[in-house]
Design a protein around this motif. Structure first.
Motif, PDB file in Angstrom:
ATOM      1  N   TRP A  99      30.026  28.657  54.595  1.00  0.00           N
ATOM      2  CA  TRP A  99      30.618  29.984  54.713  1.00  0.00           C
ATOM      3  C   TRP A  99      31.242  30.460  53.408  1.00  0.00           C
ATOM      4  N   THR A 100      31.758  29.549  52.621  1.00  0.00           N
ATOM      5  CA  THR A 100      32.265  29.924  51.298  1.00  0.00           C
ATOM      6  C   THR A 100      31.103  30.413  50.432  1.00  0.00           C
ATOM      7  N   ALA A 101      29.951  29.749  50.533  1.00  0.00           N
ATOM      8  CA  ALA A 101      28.771  30.163  49.765  1.00  0.00           C
ATOM      9  C   ALA A 101      28.319  31.564  50.156  1.00  0.00           C
ATOM     10  N   TRP A 102      28.303  31.855  51.447  1.00  0.00           N
ATOM     11  CA  TRP A 102      27.879  33.193  51.878  1.00  0.00           C
ATOM     12  C   TRP A 102      28.893  34.254  51.456  1.00  0.00           C
ATOM     13  N   CYS A 103      30.165  33.935  51.522  1.00  0.00           N
ATOM     14  CA  CYS A 103      31.193  34.873  51.036  1.00  0.00           C
ATOM     15  C   CYS A 103      31.018  35.121  49.540  1.00  0.00           C
ATOM     16  N   CYS A 104      30.691  34.080  48.803  1.00  0.00           N
ATOM     17  CA  CYS A 104      30.454  34.223  47.364  1.00  0.00           C
ATOM     18  C   CYS A 104      29.239  35.093  47.096  1.00  0.00           C
ATOM     19  N   GLY A 105      28.210  34.932  47.893  1.00  0.00           N
ATOM     20  CA  GLY A 105      27.031  35.775  47.738  1.00  0.00           C
ATOM     21  C   GLY A 105      27.397  37.246  47.878  1.00  0.00           C
ATOM     22  N   VAL A 106      28.265  37.554  48.839  1.00  0.00           N
ATOM     23  CA  VAL A 106      28.725  38.926  49.033  1.00  0.00           C
ATOM     24  C   VAL A 106      29.540  39.380  47.813  1.00  0.00           C
ATOM     25  N   LEU A 107      30.437  38.526  47.329  1.00  0.00           N
ATOM     26  CA  LEU A 107      31.249  38.874  46.153  1.00  0.00           C
ATOM     27  C   LEU A 107      30.387  39.121  44.913  1.00  0.00           C
ATOM     28  N   VAL A 108      29.452  38.228  44.667  1.00  0.00           N
ATOM     29  CA  VAL A 108      28.590  38.366  43.486  1.00  0.00           C
ATOM     30  C   VAL A 108      27.694  39.590  43.638  1.00  0.00           C
ATOM     31  N   GLY A 109      27.167  39.793  44.829  1.00  0.00           N
ATOM     32  CA  GLY A 109      26.362  40.990  45.073  1.00  0.00           C
ATOM     33  C   GLY A 109      27.173  42.257  44.866  1.00  0.00           C
ATOM     34  N   GLY A 110      28.409  42.269  45.338  1.00  0.00           N
ATOM     35  CA  GLY A 110      29.289  43.412  45.128  1.00  0.00           C
ATOM     36  C   GLY A 110      29.576  43.644  43.652  1.00  0.00           C
ATOM     37  N   HIS A 111      29.796  42.568  42.922  1.00  0.00           N
ATOM     38  CA  HIS A 111      30.041  42.646  41.477  1.00  0.00           C
ATOM     39  C   HIS A 111      28.843  43.294  40.776  1.00  0.00           C
ATOM     40  N   LEU A 112      27.661  42.857  41.143  1.00  0.00           N
ATOM     41  CA  LEU A 112      26.443  43.410  40.565  1.00  0.00           C
ATOM     42  C   LEU A 112      26.303  44.904  40.898  1.00  0.00           C
ATOM     43  N   LEU A 113      26.528  45.251  42.148  1.00  0.00           N
ATOM     44  CA  LEU A 113      26.408  46.657  42.550  1.00  0.00           C
ATOM     45  C   LEU A 113      27.420  47.546  41.830  1.00  0.00           C
ATOM     46  N   VAL A 114      28.645  47.065  41.688  1.00  0.00           N
ATOM     47  CA  VAL A 114      29.662  47.851  40.986  1.00  0.00           C
ATOM     48  C   VAL A 114      29.293  48.004  39.508  1.00  0.00           C
ATOM     49  N   ALA A 115      28.786  46.931  38.899  1.00  0.00           N
ATOM     50  CA  ALA A 115      28.355  47.031  37.499  1.00  0.00           C
ATOM     51  C   ALA A 115      27.236  48.054  37.342  1.00  0.00           C
ATOM     52  N   LEU A 116      26.295  48.047  38.268  1.00  0.00           N
ATOM     53  CA  LEU A 116      25.206  49.027  38.219  1.00  0.00           C
ATOM     54  C   LEU A 116      25.713  50.442  38.468  1.00  0.00           C
ATOM     55  N   LYS A 117      26.691  50.599  39.349  1.00  0.00           N
ATOM     56  CA  LYS A 117      27.309  51.910  39.594  1.00  0.00           C
ATOM     57  C   LYS A 117      27.940  52.436  38.305  1.00  0.00           C
ATOM     58  N   HIS A 118      28.685  51.565  37.616  1.00  0.00           N
ATOM     59  CA  HIS A 118      29.308  51.971  36.350  1.00  0.00           C
ATOM     60  C   HIS A 118      28.245  52.395  35.333  1.00  0.00           C
ATOM     61  N   HIS A 119      27.144  51.677  35.322  1.00  0.00           N
ATOM     62  CA  HIS A 119      26.113  51.950  34.325  1.00  0.00           C
ATOM     63  C   HIS A 119      25.321  53.218  34.637  1.00  0.00           C
ATOM     64  N   PHE A 120      24.845  53.342  35.865  1.00  0.00           N
ATOM     65  CA  PHE A 120      23.937  54.443  36.189  1.00  0.00           C
ATOM     66  C   PHE A 120      24.630  55.697  36.710  1.00  0.00           C
ATOM     67  N   LEU A 121      25.735  55.550  37.413  1.00  0.00           N
ATOM     68  CA  LEU A 121      26.408  56.730  37.962  1.00  0.00           C
ATOM     69  C   LEU A 121      27.563  57.200  37.087  1.00  0.00           C
ATOM     70  N   ASP A 122      28.461  56.267  36.741  1.00  0.00           N
ATOM     71  CA  ASP A 122      29.635  56.647  35.956  1.00  0.00           C
ATOM     72  C   ASP A 122      29.314  56.792  34.469  1.00  0.00           C
ATOM     73  N   LYS A 123      28.320  56.032  34.007  1.00  0.00           N
ATOM     74  CA  LYS A 123      27.915  56.035  32.591  1.00  0.00           C
ATOM     75  C   LYS A 123      29.125  55.859  31.661  1.00  0.00           C
ATOM     76  N   ASP A 124      29.959  54.871  32.019  1.00  0.00           N
ATOM     77  CA  ASP A 124      31.205  54.679  31.281  1.00  0.00           C
ATOM     78  C   ASP A 124      31.175  53.518  30.285  1.00  0.00           C
ATOM     79  N   GLY A 125      30.038  52.852  30.135  1.00  0.00           N
ATOM     80  CA  GLY A 125      29.902  51.819  29.110  1.00  0.00           C
ATOM     81  C   GLY A 125      30.429  50.444  29.493  1.00  0.00           C
ATOM     82  N   ILE A 126      30.926  50.290  30.709  1.00  0.00           N
ATOM     83  CA  ILE A 126      31.467  48.980  31.091  1.00  0.00           C
ATOM     84  C   ILE A 126      30.394  47.903  31.043  1.00  0.00           C
ATOM     85  N   LEU A 127      29.251  48.144  31.646  1.00  0.00           N
ATOM     86  CA  LEU A 127      28.162  47.150  31.622  1.00  0.00           C
ATOM     87  C   LEU A 127      27.652  46.948  30.203  1.00  0.00           C
ATOM     88  N   ASP A 128      27.534  48.029  29.438  1.00  0.00           N
ATOM     89  CA  ASP A 128      27.065  47.901  28.055  1.00  0.00           C
ATOM     90  C   ASP A 128      27.935  46.938  27.249  1.00  0.00           C
TER      91      ASP A 128
END
Length: 184
Positions: free
Chosen positions: A147-176
């Motif tokens: 269950w810790t592994a599945w929770c981590c999968g959600v956390l890492v997936g969320g991290h990835l999605l937020v990074a992509l949001k910053h890059h493609f929607l916000d265009k604020d340079g965080i991912l860059d």
């Protein structure tokens, strides 16, 4: 003594981030394959040994990463981010460190200790057991790690999605700022 980093992440921070991400994702994937397709893909536990060898290194590299982070401030978040979003980013990163990089490897180490199964760190040395073997705790240890592994999968997936949001929607340079080929 910490230094200010207003230009971006250091090359070392980037190497640690992406290196640990690669090890974590590979280890996570191997763990899923080793357990859910045990009979088909892991009858002699080769995937399990590889999973443990990779995952256990995260605990050691984490010490280097935290030390580097304490000595080198990350770049400031963009002013366009609200205080609530900045707080969310801080909490998200703390959760990633605490759950994905500390709790998950420790829960696997605990499960291996309960099961009396050694962990060979990259073929170099054995980790000592955290506790004495106890067959009565096996199912609980497995449950905690799974269950810790599945929770981590959600956390890492969320991290990835937020990074992509910053890059493609916000265009604020965080991912860059964290990409390997960007200059500091």
């Amino acid at each position: 003594m910490s230094q200010s980093n207003t230009d971006g992440y250091t090359s070392t921070a980037k190497w640690l981030h992406w290196g640990m991400a690669l090890v974590w994702i590979c280890s996570w994937g191997l763990g899923i394959l080793a357990t859910h397709w045990r009979d088909e893909l892991n009858p002699h536990h080769e995937l399990t040994f590889l999973h443990k060898a990779l995952a256990s290194t995260l605990l050691f590299v984490l010490v280097v990463r935290v030390a580097w982070r304490l000595m080198n401030r990350p770049p400031a978040l963009p002013e366009s981010m609200s205080p609530l979003m900045k707080r969310g980013a801080m909490i998200g990163h703390i959760l990633l460190y605490a759950v994905a990089l500390i709790a998950l490897p420790l829960s696997g180490w605990y499960w291996s200790s309960i099961a009396d199964k050694p962990i060979l760190v990259l073929g170099l040395f054995l980790l000592p057991p955290l506790v004495a073997p106890d067959p009565d705790l096996y199912d609980l240890a497995k449950y905690i790690h799974t269950w810790t592994a599945w929770c981590c999968g959600v956390l890492v997936g969320g991290h990835l999605l937020v990074a992509l949001k910053h890059h493609f929607l916000d265009k604020d340079g965080i991912l860059d700022g964290m990409l390997p080929n960007t200059k500091n």
